[in-house]
Design a protein around this motif. Sequence first.
Motif, PDB file in Angstrom:
ATOM      1  N   GLY A 241      31.241 -84.200  54.738  1.00  0.00           N
ATOM      2  CA  GLY A 241      30.529 -83.778  53.542  1.00  0.00           C
ATOM      3  C   GLY A 241      29.626 -84.893  53.045  1.00  0.00           C
TER       4      GLY A 241
ATOM      5  N   SER B 213      31.283 -85.598  47.672  1.00  0.00           N
ATOM      6  CA  SER B 213      31.708 -84.202  47.847  1.00  0.00           C
ATOM      7  C   SER B 213      33.218 -84.043  47.745  1.00  0.00           C
ATOM      8  CB  SER B 213      31.216 -83.668  49.204  1.00  0.00           C
ATOM      9  OG  SER B 213      31.755 -84.443  50.265  1.00  0.00           O
TER      10      SER B 213
ATOM     11  N   GLU C 255      32.230 -79.630  49.820  1.00  0.00           N
ATOM     12  CA  GLU C 255      31.020 -79.571  49.019  1.00  0.00           C
ATOM     13  C   GLU C 255      31.417 -79.384  47.556  1.00  0.00           C
ATOM     14  OE1 GLU C 255      27.081 -76.741  48.555  1.00  0.00           O
ATOM     15  OE2 GLU C 255      28.017 -76.930  50.522  1.00  0.00           O
TER      16      GLU C 255
END
Length: 1260
Positions: free
Chosen positions: A469, A473, A633
């Motif tokens: 990520g 994140s 995310e």
Amino acid sequence: MFSGPRRWGARGDYERVPEGPEAQKCNPEKSASFFSRMTYSWFSRIILLGYKKPLEREDLFELNESDSSYIVCPIFEKQWRKEVLRNQERQEIKASFHKEARARKPSLLYALWNTFKFVLIQVALFKVFADILSFTSPLIMKQMIIFCEHRQDFGWRGYGYALALFVVVFLQTLILQQYQRFNMLTSAKIKTAVIGLIYKKALLLSNVSRKRFSTGEVINLMSADAQQLMDLTANLNLLWSAPLQILMAVSLLWQELGPAVLAGTAVLVLVIPINALVATRVKKLKKSQTKNKDKQIKLLNEILHGIKILKLYAWEPSYKKKIVEIREQELEVQKSAGYLAVFSMLTLTCIPFLVSLATFGIYFLLDEGNFLTATKVFTSMSLFNILKLPLFDLPMVISAVVQTRISLGRLEDFLNTEELLPQNIETNYIGDHAIGFTNASFSWDKTGIPVLKNLNIKIPEGALVAVIGQVGSGKSSVLSAMLGEMEKLTGVVQRKGSVAYVAQQAWIQNCILQENILFGSTMQKQFYEQVLEACALLPDLEQLPNGDQTEIGERGVNISGGQKHRVSLARAVYSRADIYLLDDPFSAVDVHIGKQLFEKVIGSSGILKNKTRVLVTHNLTLLPQMDLIVVMESGRVAQMGTYQELLSKTRNLTHLLQAFSEQEKAHALKRVSVINSRTILKDQILEQNDRPSLDQGKQFSMKKEKIPIGGVKFSIILKYLQAFGWLWVWLSVASYVGQNLVGIGQNLWLSAWAKEAKHMNEFTEWKQIRSNKLNIYGLLGLMQGFFVCSGAYILTRGSLAASRTLYAQLLDNVLHLPLQFFETSPIGQIINRFTKDMFIIDMRFHYYLRTWVNCTLDVIGTVLVIVGALPLFILGVIPLVFLYFTIQRYYVASSRQIRRLAGASRSPIISHFSETLSGVSTIRAFGHEQRFIQQNKEVVNENLVCFYNNVISNRWLSVRLEFLGNLMVFFAALLAVLAGSSIDSALVGLSISYALNAPWIMSRRPPAQWPNKGIVEFINYQARYRDDLGLALQDITFQTHGEEKIGIVGRTGAGKSTLSNCLFRIVERSGGKIIIDGIDISTIGLHDLRGKLNIIPQDPVLFSGTLQMNLDPLDKYSDCQLWEVLELCHLKEFVQSLPKKLLHEISEGGENLSVGQRQLVCLARALLRKTKILILDEATASIDFETDNLVQTTVRKEFSDCTILTIAHRLHSIIDSDRVLVLDSGRITEFGTPQNLIRQKGLFFEMLTEAGITQDSVTK
């Protein structure tokens, strides 16, 4: 750091392994005879040994088993647990009756009492007997004066009184020294127990609690607050002893002077509210002082950890100013406390005088026929002298109680603060998967915003999982949740089996390399060598001075960043855990090393192939080899599955994979076949066998604290006196001389008064004469009060000046020391200078000097008075003086060295404490809390051994010196008896009562606009880190053009970071020179140089404070400029989402930001401080490829008109440089454009091939 080897016992408990005959040395105290124990003669062998040679730790006697930290700490912890349970029961009972029952914390005081009550009662009994004997001496003296007044035949009674006086004072000495011995050791054991509990609590703190209590604050609890508790315990008995002594003195005075003593008692009662007001004010000052000390230690701790950043950015003046501001606040409080002390000294001096004046005055008024005879005068004065001590001690101990209440409150707050909840994670899970999240949400605190939301992840046993990520994140947070380090808000977390953890910022202990890898496990040679080979550490061991026995400095300062990560990985592998949590372990290693680590350790054919492995990584080329990929995310699982599943779910990859694909396209990176890792390792070893040692300048071990030998140099005392101020010194001496002369004058006046009392009736104006004598006595008392007040005021002013000057010099010297000093000196040693040593300068040293001056003047005055009254006494004084200096000579040599050993043994406690706090997540992950608690007990015990020997040495001296004093009393009494009628009884009373009693800004400065071209030229440059080490850089000669982009590459230890250190003169030259825009940098000041260079360092160091302060500590730029650079660094959106935006508080070390975010903040600093020359020292190692690409674009755009020197592991980040400089073994092997170097097929070509970058990708 630790004194002997350690191992895990059969039951998993930590054991200390005895080593050599010294480890078996037992304490002879228990086997000593009664007389030897009472007089401490059993300790004489240490005193004699110390006289012959400087004492070392091995020479000291070990503690009695019951006094050691191994026994004391567990007993106290048990009592504390009982107190916690009792408190919970009390709260439950209260809650059942009152719905809103006031919460009460478990009492540390009760736990301490329940642990040490029996020994405290024993100490109190010693004190009772000593106090009773102290009042016996004046009564015997009274009988002697009566004996002399009556002019009886001087027979056996006189000699009996003299002998009785000697026996009583000698018994008092023996009992008082036993009291002091038990009292001091009990107070030390209380401090030890509290430190042990603080340490244990520190290992259990939740993240909320760790934010609330910084490392500096916890260290302050251990050093200052635990010490305050110890100091109070040492004086605790005065709380009841002082009132008892006052009561006994008043009752005996009643017998001498009748109801007149009530006038003196009234004076004492009037003083009580004054003491109460002083104590209240002292409490407020103590609170303020404690806050200042916390702030000071916290800031110092951060500065010492981030000293390299301060030096690179030339921020020392800014942070020095911050510390000085805190110090000035501290000194203001100290000044107020000093003035209160002046007032206390005035009242304490005047009270005995006012009591005696009021008592004598009323005594005369009650009956005109009352006269002061020698018996009444000197018996009363002896009692007044006894009264002086409790009157002096009582306000001090009341003040200490007030201060200790604050310390107890702080300690209880810490000990009762929130711990990590075991229920955050189920560790006894038995099921199909190794780790499982079910609808789990997490935050860093219970009330905070969820950082991870609705996680549903099942990781099968033996799976290889990647967590990927963008920066921020939540990748590292997922690992923290697996470890139980985060607060679980909802859902279920399950984990099966033991865990090993490799943190993103490698945590290395200050011990030998082997111990760092074994980490408490037993040595299994074959597996150990297998781990070393797999983690690519064998070449490093061949180059380290002592192989795996090389001592690694604090925070791993003498090994490179890549080596730290490999040692950290080796530690995890050697633990043979079931689950491995790896937080981006490849970020700081070269590409080919990273490939080897993956293949040999983590991958499908590595050592850990059958283990569950969770890998946070930015290296997306590894994804096809993963069993499971988790894409994070904004704190959620955006995608999860195998590499093929992620590709097939949508036509396009996820946002992150798309970004990587675009990056691949932009750089035209084409993967090539993986080179056989064995060939790489073999070639690497062959290449490096002929090299000089790895990071040659860093081949040093941590300096052990140097313990001085011999006497304290007069120059040290002179330095203090110079800082004190010679005017204050001479005024202070004059005031104390005046004070003692007036004191002697008072007693001589009383003696003369008593001598004339029997003839008073012969005078017709005897009332007027008596009144005049009382007035003169009162005037002498006022004069003494004036001298005492003046002396205390002068001492306060002078000591404040000395404290300010010496602290400023210490701080200035430390900040001006070269970086190597900080890399070889444990932080605990440095902090110890600023805490314990400065505390002695601030609060104790002037007191010691004052005591020494007073004692010296008292002794001289006493001898002169007695010799004046009894001239033959000089015959007894001469041998006593000889014996005194002989005893002192033997004692001082030993005691001085024991004190130094005790001082040196404090630093490892702070260092170990600081080291533990910085690595607490790793320690908890491995489940080694108990082992570290035992190590803490060991370092504390070493300090306790030195303290014990110091206490006994002091008692050894006190018994002997007081015995000489007792002989002085005996001689004075005996001579008084022998003198018969030739001596007046007043002189008998007088004599016996006295007997009882580096350059930073140089002259040449560069032009304001320098450098304006950015041309850097190295000419035959050579550098070494230390004179006794080989060259780290050899014959470096090259020149950059203005605004040129230079990539600097080389294998681990080639000298890349050394080159950047030389530009900033962190490492000084051994030959040659560096010229920037026509100026030799060695000819200008360091601040002038460093202020004109710019760097984005490898380690993203942040300091506690606001984000704005971290970006702009010198407060040079506007908010608008700050927002502009945040936008360029892709941090603007994140900062705008924070409640306080630019004023967002950064926690200690920047722990409330991810490592990638910290690195971007460092980039923002560089953008603000835009200069003509920029050095990028592996600045993007901790961020993902997408952000790396954005950062590189920003750097190229914003620094397009600057000369950029880029040191990088990721070769794609320097592949578009104008030229590339290739280093090997501290020499330049290649220098030219990337295309030309590839055509040469040299070392640069090999590195590109290993990184999977082909010639076509470079030319496109």
